[in-house]
Design an enzyme around this catalytic site. Structure first.
Site, PDB file in Angstrom:
ATOM      1  N   ARG A  21       0.848  -1.203   0.000  1.00  0.00           N
ATOM      2  CA  ARG A  21       0.000   0.000   0.000  1.00  0.00           C
ATOM      3  C   ARG A  21       0.873   1.238   0.000  1.00  0.00           C
ATOM      4  O   ARG A  21       1.770   1.370   0.834  1.00  0.00           O
ATOM      5  CB  ARG A  21      -0.918   0.000   1.229  1.00  0.00           C
ATOM      6  N   SER A 112      -7.954  -0.757   1.041  1.00  0.00           N
ATOM      7  CA  SER A 112      -8.912  -1.024   2.107  1.00  0.00           C
ATOM      8  C   SER A 112      -9.642   0.221   2.608  1.00  0.00           C
ATOM      9  O   SER A 112     -10.296   0.904   1.846  1.00  0.00           O
ATOM     10  CB  SER A 112      -8.174  -1.728   3.244  1.00  0.00           C
ATOM     11  N   HIS A 113      -9.457   0.509   3.878  1.00  0.00           N
ATOM     12  CA  HIS A 113     -10.189   1.587   4.548  1.00  0.00           C
ATOM     13  C   HIS A 113      -9.509   2.940   4.373  1.00  0.00           C
ATOM     14  O   HIS A 113      -9.981   3.936   4.893  1.00  0.00           O
ATOM     15  CB  HIS A 113     -10.272   1.260   6.038  1.00  0.00           C
ATOM     16  N   ASP A 276     -16.137  -1.118   4.644  1.00  0.00           N
ATOM     17  CA  ASP A 276     -15.022  -0.248   4.275  1.00  0.00           C
ATOM     18  C   ASP A 276     -14.808  -0.213   2.755  1.00  0.00           C
ATOM     19  O   ASP A 276     -15.622  -0.729   1.988  1.00  0.00           O
ATOM     20  CB  ASP A 276     -13.742  -0.696   4.979  1.00  0.00           C
ATOM     21  N   ASP A 278     -12.990  -1.803   0.552  1.00  0.00           N
ATOM     22  CA  ASP A 278     -13.023  -3.031  -0.252  1.00  0.00           C
ATOM     23  C   ASP A 278     -13.991  -4.072   0.279  1.00  0.00           C
ATOM     24  O   ASP A 278     -14.005  -5.212  -0.207  1.00  0.00           O
ATOM     25  CB  ASP A 278     -11.612  -3.629  -0.365  1.00  0.00           C
ATOM     26  N   ASP A 280     -14.334  -5.691   3.191  1.00  0.00           N
ATOM     27  CA  ASP A 280     -14.048  -6.795   4.117  1.00  0.00           C
ATOM     28  C   ASP A 280     -14.270  -6.418   5.578  1.00  0.00           C
ATOM     29  O   ASP A 280     -14.408  -7.286   6.427  1.00  0.00           O
ATOM     30  CB  ASP A 280     -12.647  -7.403   3.882  1.00  0.00           C
ATOM     31  N   ARG A 281     -14.301  -5.138   5.877  1.00  0.00           N
ATOM     32  CA  ARG A 281     -14.551  -4.739   7.276  1.00  0.00           C
ATOM     33  C   ARG A 281     -16.031  -4.480   7.501  1.00  0.00           C
ATOM     34  O   ARG A 281     -16.771  -4.224   6.554  1.00  0.00           O
ATOM     35  CB  ARG A 281     -13.788  -3.454   7.611  1.00  0.00           C
ATOM     36  N   LYS A 375     -11.787 -11.643   5.391  1.00  0.00           N
ATOM     37  CA  LYS A 375     -12.873 -11.205   6.244  1.00  0.00           C
ATOM     38  C   LYS A 375     -13.967 -10.626   5.351  1.00  0.00           C
ATOM     39  O   LYS A 375     -13.704 -10.263   4.207  1.00  0.00           O
ATOM     40  CB  LYS A 375     -12.384 -10.208   7.278  1.00  0.00           C
ATOM     41  N   ARG A 495      -0.501   1.584  17.747  1.00  0.00           N
ATOM     42  CA  ARG A 495      -1.800   1.133  18.243  1.00  0.00           C
ATOM     43  C   ARG A 495      -1.633   0.651  19.680  1.00  0.00           C
ATOM     44  O   ARG A 495      -0.738  -0.145  19.976  1.00  0.00           O
ATOM     45  CB  ARG A 495      -2.344  -0.018  17.401  1.00  0.00           C
TER      46      ARG A 495
HETATM   47  C1  G16 Z   1      -5.653  -5.411   7.246  1.00  0.00           C
HETATM   48  C2  G16 Z   1      -5.530  -6.865   7.517  1.00  0.00           C
HETATM   49  C3  G16 Z   1      -6.139  -7.194   8.836  1.00  0.00           C
HETATM   50  C4  G16 Z   1      -5.536  -6.327   9.923  1.00  0.00           C
HETATM   51  C5  G16 Z   1      -5.686  -4.867   9.556  1.00  0.00           C
HETATM   52  C6  G16 Z   1      -5.007  -3.904  10.516  1.00  0.00           C
HETATM   53  O1  G16 Z   1      -6.995  -5.079   7.121  1.00  0.00           O
HETATM   54  O2  G16 Z   1      -6.169  -7.619   6.517  1.00  0.00           O
HETATM   55  O3  G16 Z   1      -5.944  -8.538   9.084  1.00  0.00           O
HETATM   56  O4  G16 Z   1      -6.165  -6.564  11.142  1.00  0.00           O
HETATM   57  O5  G16 Z   1      -5.101  -4.668   8.297  1.00  0.00           O
HETATM   58  O6  G16 Z   1      -3.669  -4.012  10.392  1.00  0.00           O
HETATM   59  P1  G16 Z   1      -2.684  -2.972  11.037  1.00  0.00           P
HETATM   60  O7  G16 Z   1      -3.044  -2.934  12.503  1.00  0.00           O
HETATM   61  O8  G16 Z   1      -1.354  -3.575  10.771  1.00  0.00           O
HETATM   62  O9  G16 Z   1      -2.899  -1.630  10.407  1.00  0.00           O
HETATM   63  P2  G16 Z   1      -7.519  -4.283   5.859  1.00  0.00           P
HETATM   64  O10 G16 Z   1      -8.988  -4.138   6.090  1.00  0.00           O
HETATM   65  O11 G16 Z   1      -6.756  -2.991   5.884  1.00  0.00           O
HETATM   66  O12 G16 Z   1      -7.164  -5.147   4.693  1.00  0.00           O
END
Ligand code: G16
Length: 542
Positions: A21, A112-113, A276, A278, A280-281, A375, A495
């Protein structure tokens, strides 16, 4: 005609928690996307003549990169590429298409988000034949390849019309432009009791879904409005836009606040949910009750038999380490296997493939099951609607009854975004140095029982992942966890995950931040967050 193009490596193509990303201007550099795509293909074996699935969340740059992937897949020797119409495939839908059509793998274009637009985020992720994100062994190989790549191969051909469903030829390879929604909607109809949900909705139960200008709009419209009979307009922000309409498509209490406020208002809907970028959330809100993702996992697992697809029960549950232990209590009571993995959906794949777990979840608004290997936001939303329809109780009643039975895991995540990278690394290094001395120390009423840097040995293939987050565990089941995000694109994101277990139902109504206040201040004392980051508070609290 296939053209071989000389290129020079970029040094920063290391995939993070979920693929590569970066900001769009980074991806738009000469050969940047091509290098990464070629590095993926160079790291795979045995795909000649096989199918590849390609799609994305519709964000800015999606269409351009899809054309590159198509032409490079043809040059690499794939037999067929299945691509979603308009370049659209939600992440769970892509996972399903890979599995259903036994494709060799898939390329999902999404950040993603994270926001989209000419100066915002983009991403490329490779998924393997089980439909799930590539395991570390493959992402490492892709990164290694990207560091030494000298050329890529691409078919000299006209762009494919992505807006017309049908079969096309691209330099001898077939491109099938598919309806992105149909297979996924059919799968949801198999798993859930649509008749019961339809009755619930026709009986006056008001459901609103906020697709946040992102990919789930067409999916949610087809399923909620067309198949489940919700009134037109029940899906908001339903058209996927390259910049998500300026929204930050992250379904949480900050970015989906409008929806939250609406559901909480006196005459608002009974049920609100958001997905979100894409798809998945998910975020689930019932009247008077926000469901934390950790509780959502536990409650779905405890009520799984309500849904036809899970009527025979579930094999086991997995959660990422920072996710609360609410699901562990369900697993214990039901006699199910429980697995604690590092953050990242990719760690669930082996467990699901081996039949050890059916339902998985993460605190980061991710819930899903072995129906796909990602997810799945709409899946979680439909599961909740199915549970409400069968139990004939509100979301708030279901959550409260769950706490009364299992105890409540108060839980919150504090994010410190765009922190100086050196400061964030310094904080984590200092914590690591303190680990050995923490057990036995007392902070107010809290006594440290154990402290470690989480490491995971995959029970199926024995692979080991280290440095997955620092845990400080207190007597009585409370804990604080510190981790650096693997999905951010600027600076570092720290985090802090905070959890406290409260078995006593008379104490289940405390406001979450108040219930966790002592742990939050101890976390700052141990990690010196304020001092090291220069921040007087988190950017986002969920
Ligand atoms: C991705 C991963 C998830 C993870 C999340 C947060 O989600 O697919 O398994 O929990 O990132 O990751 P981080 O805490 O490293 O930012 P997504 O929805 O961004 O694809």
């Amino acid at each position: 005609m296939i053209r071989t193009v000389p290129t020079a490596p970029y040094k920063d193509q290391k995939p993070g928690t979920s693929g590569l990303r970066k900001k769009v201007p980074v991806f738009a550099q000469e050969n940047y996307a091509e290098n990464f795509i070629q590095s993926i293909f160079d790291s795979l074996e045995g795909f000649a003549g096989q199918a590849l699935v390609v799609g994305g969340d519709g964000r800015y740059y999606n269409r351009e990169v899809i054309q590159k992937v198509l032409k490079m897949a043809a040059a690499a020797g794939f037999g067929k590429v299945m691509v979603g119409q308009g370049g659209i495939l939600s992440t769970p839908a892509a996972s399903h298409v890979i599995r259903k059509y036994k494709a060799f793998g898939g390329i999902i274009l999404s950040a993603s988000h994270n926001p989209g637009g000419p100066t915002e985020d983009f991403g490329i992720k490779y998924n393997i034949g089980n439909g799930g994100p590539a395991p570390e062994k493959i992402t490492e190989a892709i990164f290694e390849r990207s560091r030494i790549i000298e050329e890529y191969r691409i078919a000299d051909a006209a762009d494919i019309d992505l807006d017309t469903v049908g079969s096309f030829d691209l330099a001898g390879m077939t491109v099938e432009v598919i309806d992105p929604v149909a297979d996924y909607a059919a799968l949801m109809e198999e798993l859930f009791d649509f008749a019961a949900i339809r009755d619930l909705i026709s009986g006056g139960f008001r459901v609103v879904i906020d697709s946040m200008g992102a990919v789930t709009g067409p999916y949610a419209r087809e399923i909620l409005e067309k198949r489940l009979g919700a009134p037109a307009g029940s899906v908001r922000n339903a058209t996927p836009l390259p910049d998500f309409g300026g929204h930050h498509p992250d379904p949480n209490l900050v970015h989906a606040k409008e929806l939250y406020d609406d559901v909480m208002s006196a005459d608002g809907p009974d049920f609100g949910a958001a997905s979100d970028g894409d798809g998945d959330r998910n975020m689930v809100v019932g009247k008077g009750m926000f469901v934390t993702p950790s509780d959502s996992l536990a409650i779905i697992a405890a009520n799984a038999r309500c849904a036809p697809g899970y009527a025979d029960g579930i094999a086991g549950i997995a959660r990422s380490m920072p996710t609360s232990a609410a699901a562990d209590r369900v697993a214990e009571k039901l006699g199910l296997g429980m697995y604690e993995t590092p953050t990242g959906w990719k760690y669930f794949g082996n467990l699901m493939d081996a039949g050890k777990v059916t339902v998985c979840g993460e605190e980061s608004f991710g819930t899903g099951s072995s129906h796909v290997r990602e997810k799945d936001g709409l899946w979680a939303i439909l599961f909740w609607l199915n549970i409400v329809a069968v139990r004939k109780e509100s979301v708030a009643e279901i959550v409260r009854m769950h706490w009364a039975e299992y105890g409540r895991n108060y839980y919150s995540r504090h994010d410190y975004e765009e922190v100086d990278t050196d400061a964030a690394n310094g904080l984590m290094d200092a914590l690591r140095e303190k680990l050995a001395s923490l057990p036995g120390q007392t902070f107010g009423d809290l006594k440290v029982e154990a402290a470690d840097d989480f490491a995971y040995t995959d029970p199926i293939d024995g692979s080991i992942s280290t440095n997955q987050g620092i845990r400080v565990l207190f007597q009585g089941g409370s804990r604080v966890v510190f981790r650096l995000s693997g999905t951010g694109t600027s600076g570092a994101t720290l985090r802090l995950y905070v959890e406290r277990y409260e078995p006593d139902a008379t104490r289940h109504d405390v406001e979450t931040q108040a219930a966790l206040a002592d742990l939050i201040s101890v976390a700052d004392e141990i990690a010196e967050i304020a001092k090291r980051t220069g921040r007087d508070g988190p950017t986002v609290i969920t």
